[in-house]
Design a protein around this motif. Structure first.
Motif, mmCIF file in Angstrom:
data_model
loop_
_atom_site.group_PDB
_atom_site.id
_atom_site.type_symbol
_atom_site.label_atom_id
_atom_site.label_comp_id
_atom_site.label_asym_id
_atom_site.label_seq_id
_atom_site.Cartn_x
_atom_site.Cartn_y
_atom_site.Cartn_z
ATOM 1 N N GLY A 123 -23.041 -12.818 41.179
ATOM 2 C CA GLY A 123 -22.099 -12.126 42.049
ATOM 3 C C GLY A 123 -22.703 -11.561 43.308
ATOM 4 O O GLY A 123 -22.054 -11.505 44.358
ATOM 5 N N LEU A 124 -23.969 -11.108 43.222
ATOM 6 C CA LEU A 124 -24.630 -10.473 44.358
ATOM 7 C C LEU A 124 -26.072 -10.965 44.443
ATOM 8 O O LEU A 124 -26.712 -11.221 43.407
ATOM 9 N N ALA A 125 -26.592 -11.071 45.654
ATOM 10 C CA ALA A 125 -27.978 -11.484 45.859
ATOM 11 C C ALA A 125 -28.595 -10.617 46.945
ATOM 12 O O ALA A 125 -27.992 -10.397 48.002
ATOM 13 N N SER A 126 -29.801 -10.118 46.679
ATOM 14 C CA SER A 126 -30.468 -9.214 47.625
ATOM 15 C C SER A 126 -31.777 -9.819 48.100
ATOM 16 O O SER A 126 -32.359 -10.693 47.448
ATOM 17 N N SER A 127 -32.264 -9.317 49.226
ATOM 18 C CA SER A 127 -33.472 -9.831 49.865
ATOM 19 C C SER A 127 -34.705 -9.045 49.450
ATOM 20 O O SER A 127 -34.614 -7.925 48.936
ATOM 21 N N ARG A 128 -35.857 -9.639 49.732
ATOM 22 C CA ARG A 128 -37.114 -8.890 49.693
ATOM 23 C C ARG A 128 -37.159 -8.024 50.946
ATOM 24 O O ARG A 128 -37.010 -8.530 52.069
ATOM 25 N N GLU A 178 -32.746 -11.903 37.730
ATOM 26 C CA GLU A 178 -31.660 -10.939 37.588
ATOM 27 C C GLU A 178 -32.208 -9.521 37.527
ATOM 28 O O GLU A 178 -33.230 -9.261 36.892
ATOM 29 N N VAL A 179 -31.531 -8.603 38.196
ATOM 30 C CA VAL A 179 -31.840 -7.175 38.137
ATOM 31 C C VAL A 179 -30.520 -6.446 37.877
ATOM 32 O O VAL A 179 -29.448 -7.029 37.996
ATOM 33 N N ASP A 180 -30.618 -5.159 37.535
ATOM 34 C CA ASP A 180 -29.377 -4.401 37.337
ATOM 35 C C ASP A 180 -28.655 -4.167 38.669
ATOM 36 O O ASP A 180 -27.461 -4.425 38.801
ATOM 37 N N ALA A 182 -29.505 -3.678 43.253
ATOM 38 C CA ALA A 182 -30.455 -3.805 44.358
ATOM 39 C C ALA A 182 -29.943 -3.018 45.549
ATOM 40 O O ALA A 182 -28.742 -2.769 45.690
ATOM 41 N N ALA A 183 -30.863 -2.608 46.406
ATOM 42 C CA ALA A 183 -30.508 -1.802 47.577
ATOM 43 C C ALA A 183 -29.596 -2.586 48.510
ATOM 44 O O ALA A 183 -29.704 -3.809 48.643
ATOM 45 N N GLY A 184 -28.707 -1.856 49.178
ATOM 46 C CA GLY A 184 -27.702 -2.488 50.031
ATOM 47 C C GLY A 184 -28.149 -2.763 51.448
ATOM 48 O O GLY A 184 -27.317 -3.110 52.284
ATOM 49 N N ALA A 185 -29.448 -2.645 51.753
ATOM 50 C CA ALA A 185 -29.921 -2.893 53.121
ATOM 51 C C ALA A 185 -29.714 -4.336 53.529
ATOM 52 O O ALA A 185 -29.482 -4.637 54.704
ATOM 53 N N SER A 186 -29.814 -5.252 52.563
ATOM 54 C CA SER A 186 -29.570 -6.674 52.793
ATOM 55 C C SER A 186 -29.018 -7.237 51.497
ATOM 56 O O SER A 186 -29.772 -7.607 50.598
ATOM 57 N N LEU A 187 -27.704 -7.314 51.412
ATOM 58 C CA LEU A 187 -27.054 -7.649 50.145
ATOM 59 C C LEU A 187 -25.880 -8.580 50.408
ATOM 60 O O LEU A 187 -24.963 -8.246 51.160
ATOM 61 N N MET A 188 -25.918 -9.753 49.787
ATOM 62 C CA MET A 188 -24.820 -10.709 49.932
ATOM 63 C C MET A 188 -23.988 -10.703 48.661
ATOM 64 O O MET A 188 -24.529 -10.709 47.549
ATOM 65 N N MET A 189 -22.667 -10.693 48.835
ATOM 66 C CA MET A 189 -21.748 -10.540 47.719
ATOM 67 C C MET A 189 -20.709 -11.657 47.729
ATOM 68 O O MET A 189 -20.193 -12.020 48.787
ATOM 69 N N ARG A 190 -20.432 -12.181 46.575
ATOM 70 C CA ARG A 190 -19.418 -13.233 46.445
ATOM 71 C C ARG A 190 -18.028 -12.626 46.649
ATOM 72 O O ARG A 190 -17.681 -11.619 46.029
ATOM 73 N N HIS A 225 -28.812 -10.691 41.491
ATOM 74 C CA HIS A 225 -30.124 -11.333 41.491
ATOM 75 C C HIS A 225 -30.924 -10.900 42.713
ATOM 76 O O HIS A 225 -30.366 -10.680 43.802
ATOM 77 N N PHE A 226 -32.221 -10.780 42.519
ATOM 78 C CA PHE A 226 -33.173 -10.488 43.591
ATOM 79 C C PHE A 226 -33.769 -11.810 44.047
ATOM 80 O O PHE A 226 -34.280 -12.584 43.232
ATOM 81 N N VAL A 227 -33.711 -12.081 45.366
ATOM 82 C CA VAL A 227 -34.144 -13.370 45.921
ATOM 83 C C VAL A 227 -35.271 -13.117 46.916
ATOM 84 O O VAL A 227 -35.020 -12.857 48.106
#
Length: 315
Positions: A123-128, A178-180, A182-190, A225-227
């Motif tokens: 559902g969501l993917a975050s950046s390093r 997968e993580v519980d 992730a910070a919203g500084a760079s977050l992509m959501m379906r 997920h953390f990407v």
């Protein structure tokens, strides 16, 4: 076909930095179909006019600058544009949130999009996230819990070892996982996930709103997920000034309390506050025995008590 992306940048009195983030976002969106919206969160300092003028002068075809009308916080500001359609019609496949003090690498947005395209259950993917000094930020987490409140407040090695599976901050993953949350500084959501969860809970003014959203998404079957292949440089706390504060502002404590009450219930919130108090008292006892100064920040524990045991959460 690759998914379309709606990038949202929220501004509050950081016009110069937001314009810089916008420039980076435009470059990173060159190979991605979609649009960019800058939401000014009722800055009242001329930010909206400056950013709008810049976008017009730069002739950014896919950039829109809008005014929220009031400063309802991070979640409310992003919700202003969260469900907007694309200019050519239809809804975007993904919504990408980028902080106004965050600067994506040229392929950062595309890599998040490609990851979600190839992992339809996510559902969501975050950046390093990397600081301007090159240090990697800890932005992958477990959900806060009663036990984690005790562990975090106690700041004692043996307790942390014993309760290691409850520690909120995770080691930065080296590969996508997968993580519980992730910070919203760079977050992509379906977008289909957002339609089911309803976007951000606007009772959170600032902080804990992405934690709550990821938790609601997980319950609905959409993990986060953390990407790490997607890299974004982040200054951090540019709008809030949190890094320079001796303790978090009142809205941080209000958001924390709302999170626990909402997700753990009244009894769970009470247990979380008591666990924090017990851990903090243990920490200060250890400091006294070791004859060293404890560093909680002035008024931090009293703020936990004050906000945690108030009849209801304040805004």
């Amino acid at each position: 076909m690759p998914g379309t992306v709606h990038t949202i940048i929220l501004n509050w009195r950081t016009a110069d930095m937001t314009i810089r983030a916008l420039e980076y976002a435009v470059a990173a969106m060159k190979s991605v179909e979609g649009m960019i919206t800058v939401v000014d969160n009722n800055s009242g300092d001329g930010s909206f006019e400056r950013i709008a003028s810049y976008a017009t002068a730069a002739d950014f075809e896919r950039v829109h600058v809008v005014q929220s009308g009031h400063n309802g916080g991070f979640g409310a500001g992003n919700n202003v544009a969260m469900f907007n359609p694309l200019p050519e019609g239809g809804m975007p496949d993904y919504v990408y949130l980028l902080n106004s003090d965050a600067f994506p690498e040229p392929d950062a947005i595309r890599k998040l999009r490609d990851y979600l395209d190839s992992h339809p259950h996510v559902g969501l993917a975050s950046s390093r996230i990397v600081g301007t000094d090159g240090v990697i930020h800890e932005t992958a987490f477990r959900f806060p819990s009663v036990v984690s409140e005790f562990e975090g407040a106690s700041r004692t090695g043996p307790i942390t070892c014993l309760l290691s599976r409850y520690v909120v901050v995770l080691p930065v993953p080296e590969s996508a996982t997968e993580v519980d949350w992730a910070a919203g500084a760079s977050l992509m959501m379906r977008r289909s996930m957002l339609e089911r969860t309803g976007g951000f809970d606007e009772k959170f003014f600032l902080y804990f709103e992405e934690t709550d959203l990821c938790r609601r998404a997980r319950r609905a079957g959409w993990p986060t997920h953390f990407v790490p292949d997607s890299v974004v440089t982040h200054i951090g706390s540019a709008s809030t000034g949190l890094k320079t504060m001796s303790r978090p502002p009142n809205y941080w404590f209000d958001s924390r309390q709302h999170y626990f009450r909402k997700n753990l219930g009244a009894g769970g919130a009470l247990a979380a506050n008591l666990a924090y108090i017990a851990g903090s008292l243990l920490f200060h006892l250890r400091c006294r025995i070791e004859r060293r100064q404890g560093h909680d920040g002035p008024g931090h524990l009293s703020a936990i008590v004050r906000h945690g045991f108030s009849p209801r959460c304040k805004r």
